[in-house]
Design a protein around this motif. Sequence first.
Motif, PDB file in Angstrom:
ATOM      1  N   LEU A  72       0.811  -1.213   0.000  1.00 49.99           N
ATOM      2  CA  LEU A  72       0.000   0.000   0.000  1.00 49.99           C
ATOM      3  C   LEU A  72       0.846   1.265   0.000  1.00 49.99           C
ATOM      4  O   LEU A  72       0.460   2.275  -0.594  1.00 49.99           O
ATOM      5  N   ILE A  89       4.058  -0.834   4.165  1.00 53.66           N
ATOM      6  CA  ILE A  89       2.715  -1.173   4.601  1.00 53.66           C
ATOM      7  C   ILE A  89       2.089  -2.082   3.548  1.00 53.66           C
ATOM      8  O   ILE A  89       2.056  -1.738   2.363  1.00 53.66           O
ATOM      9  N   GLU A  90       1.579  -3.245   4.015  1.00 51.33           N
ATOM     10  CA  GLU A  90       1.076  -4.256   3.101  1.00 51.33           C
ATOM     11  C   GLU A  90      -0.322  -4.707   3.524  1.00 51.33           C
ATOM     12  O   GLU A  90      -0.562  -4.963   4.704  1.00 51.33           O
ATOM     13  N   ARG A  91      -1.197  -4.811   2.549  1.00 50.25           N
ATOM     14  CA  ARG A  91      -2.478  -5.465   2.805  1.00 50.25           C
ATOM     15  C   ARG A  91      -2.269  -6.960   2.619  1.00 50.25           C
ATOM     16  O   ARG A  91      -1.748  -7.412   1.599  1.00 50.25           O
ATOM     17  N   THR A  92      -2.660  -7.752   3.634  1.00 50.00           N
ATOM     18  CA  THR A  92      -2.436  -9.199   3.561  1.00 50.00           C
ATOM     19  C   THR A  92      -3.744  -9.987   3.477  1.00 50.00           C
ATOM     20  O   THR A  92      -3.720 -11.209   3.369  1.00 50.00           O
ATOM     21  N   GLU A 141     -10.376  -7.033   7.670  1.00 51.52           N
ATOM     22  CA  GLU A 141      -9.238  -6.546   6.881  1.00 51.52           C
ATOM     23  C   GLU A 141      -7.987  -6.665   7.723  1.00 51.52           C
ATOM     24  O   GLU A 141      -8.014  -6.416   8.943  1.00 51.52           O
ATOM     25  N   VAL A 179      -3.725  -5.673   7.824  1.00 52.89           N
ATOM     26  CA  VAL A 179      -2.650  -4.871   7.250  1.00 52.89           C
ATOM     27  C   VAL A 179      -1.389  -5.099   8.073  1.00 52.89           C
ATOM     28  O   VAL A 179      -1.430  -5.094   9.309  1.00 52.89           O
ATOM     29  N   HIS A 222       2.429  -3.810   8.926  1.00 53.62           N
ATOM     30  CA  HIS A 222       3.394  -2.711   8.909  1.00 53.62           C
ATOM     31  C   HIS A 222       4.777  -3.258   9.266  1.00 53.62           C
ATOM     32  O   HIS A 222       4.945  -3.855  10.340  1.00 53.62           O
ATOM     33  N   PHE A 248      -3.483   4.399   6.955  1.00 53.43           N
ATOM     34  CA  PHE A 248      -2.362   3.470   7.036  1.00 53.43           C
ATOM     35  C   PHE A 248      -1.045   4.207   6.798  1.00 53.43           C
ATOM     36  O   PHE A 248      -0.103   3.643   6.262  1.00 53.43           O
TER      37      PHE A 248
END
Length: 599
Positions: free
Chosen positions: A481, A489-492, A501, A503, A505, A593
Amino acid sequence: MRSDQPNYDVDPTILQPPGTPVWVADEAWRELARAAARLDRAVVVVDCYPGVDEQAVKASLERVFDVVVSVPDEAARPTEEIDALVAANLGDDRVFGYITQFNVADLYDEARLAELRRRVHERTGPIVLMGWGARLAAPDADVLVLADMPRWEHQLRMRAGMPNWRCKNGDEDILRKYKRSFFVEWRMADRHKQPLLDALDYLLDTTISADEARLITGDTFRSALDAAITRPFRFVPYFDPGVWGGHWMQEVLGLPGDVPNYAWGFDCVPEENSLALDIDGVRVEMPSQNLVLRKPIELMGPGTFARFGADFPIRFDFLDTFGGGNLSLQVHPLTGYIQEKFGMKYTQDESYYLLDVGDDGGVYLGRKPGADFDEMFDELEKAQRGEGSFPDERFINRFNARKHDHVLIPAGTVHCSTRNTMVLEISATSYIFTFKMWDWDRVGLDGKPRPVHLDHARANVQWDRDTDWVTSNLINRIDVLEQGDGYRIERTGLHELEYIETVRHWFSVPTLRDTQSTVHVLNLVEGRAAVVESPTGAFEPYEVHYAETFIVPAHVGEYTIRPADGAGECATLTAHVRGTEFPRSVSGEDLRFSGRSAS
């Protein structure tokens, strides 16, 4: 496994202001007597949550009061009538029932309650009415006390032989006793308890025993909850052995080694965890559900509350199979099924976040191409009858896993983790709705076969989730992201079919987060320790340690997280309910985020 010195806090507490009043042991009971003595002809109600040892509480009260009446003994309906009333909620299954809509008042004979109220009205001196539902006999009591009980402690007492309320089933199968509590007693008890929370004069903690009771005022109880939603905090975790359990938590988290293994660790299950207050060194324990019931909007946020009511919808727990065995092969019910068959509002969607993976560790997930549905269930039924082992390699995919993999498991997906994995399970808070399909020819720690529910599983397995589908949709769906100097920062996940949801870090610098008016549940999945701070100084810095789950209430808004001194790069995994955020701008930037430096 990590070799760092364990710093996981197994008993987190919430510090209360110095001088907060608290009474311990005999002094607790004497304080109740003093409160009654300040009033003429006082009526004292001690309403008890299921699991409280009512006989021990009554004996303690009788040391300081002349007249103590057990309201259940005087006015509860006979056990046979209660059993008949809730029979449809319990059914014949060993594990599953149907959520009751009855209330505590339905367990009482109204004519006998009325007679008791008449006697109370005509008394000549102080009187104590105690037991579950005692307030029904005196709605306008002069002194209202709630003797509360965390559900985990209640479970331990049932395992040790405590029967269900007004039952003679102390020796009954623990799964059946738990079922009666889960589907009937706890549901009634929370409905009964919720309106008491704003009215009670005292909270009584008998989690240790009545002889070591701890008593605080209702004002202390409420101010502690009011303060909790303004800062990060942790629930008190609990751990339990299991037939497939491992030893990672013993080694890495520093848990006691006097058990055969630890299969589960529950670090964020509000209906069953505790909150513990530290009052000048005195530990006062209460169900964390009290915070959910009394401050649901401040804790969870208006959007999450609008969807779930006073029902905390996110669960974090551990599944440890290091040196143990595979979890049972299983599937969770679809939403319509769980609503129709069990009366639950939502189902047990979940995911596996791999905190650690040993040799050959992995996950079973979805079906193999060409596998036949009916043939698979024929083989499962043969295995259940003891006619040979289930040939899992013919039907179910097995994937190797690595540390920090994230595997998504929407309801209806056949799955389990293998031995030598340490899973942080992130799921909806539906607790027990796992349909075991095969248990690798094992029995439980009690020597009995573990329940298998092939009929339920057959009705819920989504057969289109084959190798290609689960590979594309459920394994490591990582989207970056945002990234910059010292953070990423990643959406998993989770899957589009699931409401949570997540996320991740990664950070070696302070990062600014924002709850955006919805609760954040986090776990420090990498790094020795991190510090959570308020950009405005609204709460004291809060240190969290590796593998600890912590809550940032919706009410907090902006907060920062940075590595503790010398901790190096850290990572948190954050879960929240998708679609319940209330965006707000700070200097024109959406900080939902944001990983920018918070200096």
